[in-house]
Motif scaffolding. Structure first.
Motif, mmCIF file in Angstrom:
data_model
loop_
_atom_site.group_PDB
_atom_site.id
_atom_site.type_symbol
_atom_site.label_atom_id
_atom_site.label_comp_id
_atom_site.label_asym_id
_atom_site.label_seq_id
_atom_site.Cartn_x
_atom_site.Cartn_y
_atom_site.Cartn_z
ATOM 1 N N GLY A 160 39.905 11.262 15.926
ATOM 2 C CA GLY A 160 40.159 9.903 16.392
ATOM 3 C C GLY A 160 40.959 9.095 15.401
ATOM 4 O O GLY A 160 41.093 9.457 14.229
ATOM 5 N N PRO A 161 41.495 7.986 15.855
ATOM 6 C CA PRO A 161 42.409 7.185 15.042
ATOM 7 C C PRO A 161 41.762 6.527 13.827
ATOM 8 O O PRO A 161 42.450 6.255 12.845
ATOM 9 C CB PRO A 161 42.929 6.132 16.019
ATOM 10 N N LEU A 162 40.460 6.295 13.848
ATOM 11 C CA LEU A 162 39.806 5.631 12.724
ATOM 12 C C LEU A 162 39.730 6.533 11.499
ATOM 13 O O LEU A 162 39.583 6.053 10.377
ATOM 14 C CB LEU A 162 38.402 5.162 13.127
ATOM 15 N N GLU B 169 38.777 2.911 23.683
ATOM 16 C CA GLU B 169 39.913 2.023 23.874
ATOM 17 C C GLU B 169 40.744 2.037 22.595
ATOM 18 O O GLU B 169 40.235 1.785 21.500
ATOM 19 C CB GLU B 169 39.422 0.594 24.160
ATOM 20 N N TRP B 170 42.027 2.383 22.747
ATOM 21 C CA TRP B 170 42.915 2.419 21.585
ATOM 22 C C TRP B 170 44.333 2.137 22.027
ATOM 23 O O TRP B 170 44.781 2.733 22.985
ATOM 24 C CB TRP B 170 42.834 3.774 20.872
ATOM 25 N N VAL C 22 42.570 3.320 27.486
ATOM 26 C CA VAL C 22 41.534 4.248 27.053
ATOM 27 C C VAL C 22 42.198 5.597 26.788
ATOM 28 O O VAL C 22 42.940 6.103 27.622
ATOM 29 C CB VAL C 22 40.423 4.384 28.118
ATOM 30 N N GLN C 23 41.948 6.127 25.598
ATOM 31 C CA GLN C 23 42.544 7.407 25.212
ATOM 32 C C GLN C 23 41.458 8.409 24.861
ATOM 33 O O GLN C 23 40.333 8.035 24.510
ATOM 34 C CB GLN C 23 43.482 7.217 24.017
ATOM 35 N N GLU C 24 41.827 9.683 24.919
ATOM 36 C CA GLU C 24 40.902 10.764 24.594
ATOM 37 C C GLU C 24 41.272 11.339 23.228
ATOM 38 O O GLU C 24 42.448 11.510 22.916
ATOM 39 C CB GLU C 24 41.006 11.853 25.661
#
Length: 157
Positions: A31-33, A112-113, A120-122
């Motif tokens: 994930g992006p974080l 949500e990104w 909403v992304q996977e």
């Protein structure tokens, strides 16, 4: 006002003995974080479970979900619990196995990104996995989970 239930996760810390010493299998959180982070972004493959599910069964289920690999058979050595910064209690077991990681096929989650974008992304639960020596693993693992590495080292002599 009722107190929120404490979240609990269970996982398997798979390990192997090599010519270079003891190695553990850790996953880098997806994930992006976590994309640009390395130290503190690696974890024992684990996941949350309901109060009525036995923790070891949950650990084996989550291993399969997070890595797309069958959890290894063998003796599951209890490593106890740790409490992560957010209050989540993580329980882990050590299992000796020399797994082939070529079949790594992680589960995914949606969020949500970018934030407040309405999109909403996977993302993969884990974006990569690796065998790491204990010293390197200590540098990368979520700080609270380092206790699992210490307990494994104690158990392995």
């Amino acid at each position: 006002m009722t107190a929120r239930a404490t979240k609990r996760s269970a996982g398997l810390l798979v390990f192997r003995h090599t010519d270079e010493g003891l190695q553990v299998l850790l996953g880098h959180m997806g994930g992006p974080l976590w994309a640009k982070k390395d130290a503190g972004a690696w974890t024992v493959p684990k996941g949350e479970y309901a109060p009525d599910e036995p923790a070891l069964e949950a650990a084996r289920r989550e291993f399969r979900e997070e890595l797309g690999l069958a959890p290894p058979d063998g003796e599951a050595v209890p490593l106890g619990d740790v409490v992560q910064r957010g209050g989540k209690i993580v329980t882990a077991w050590a299992v000796a196995a020399d797994l082939d990681l070529s079949g790594f096929d992680p589960g995914s989650f949606t969020m949500e990104w970018p934030p407040r974008s309405g999109r909403v992304q996977e993302f993969p639960e884990l974006d990569r996995v690796a065998w790491l020596g204990l010293d390197r693993a200590r540098e990368l693992i979520i700080s609270a989970q380092a206790a699992f590495l210490d307990r494994l080292a104690e158990h392995s002599g």
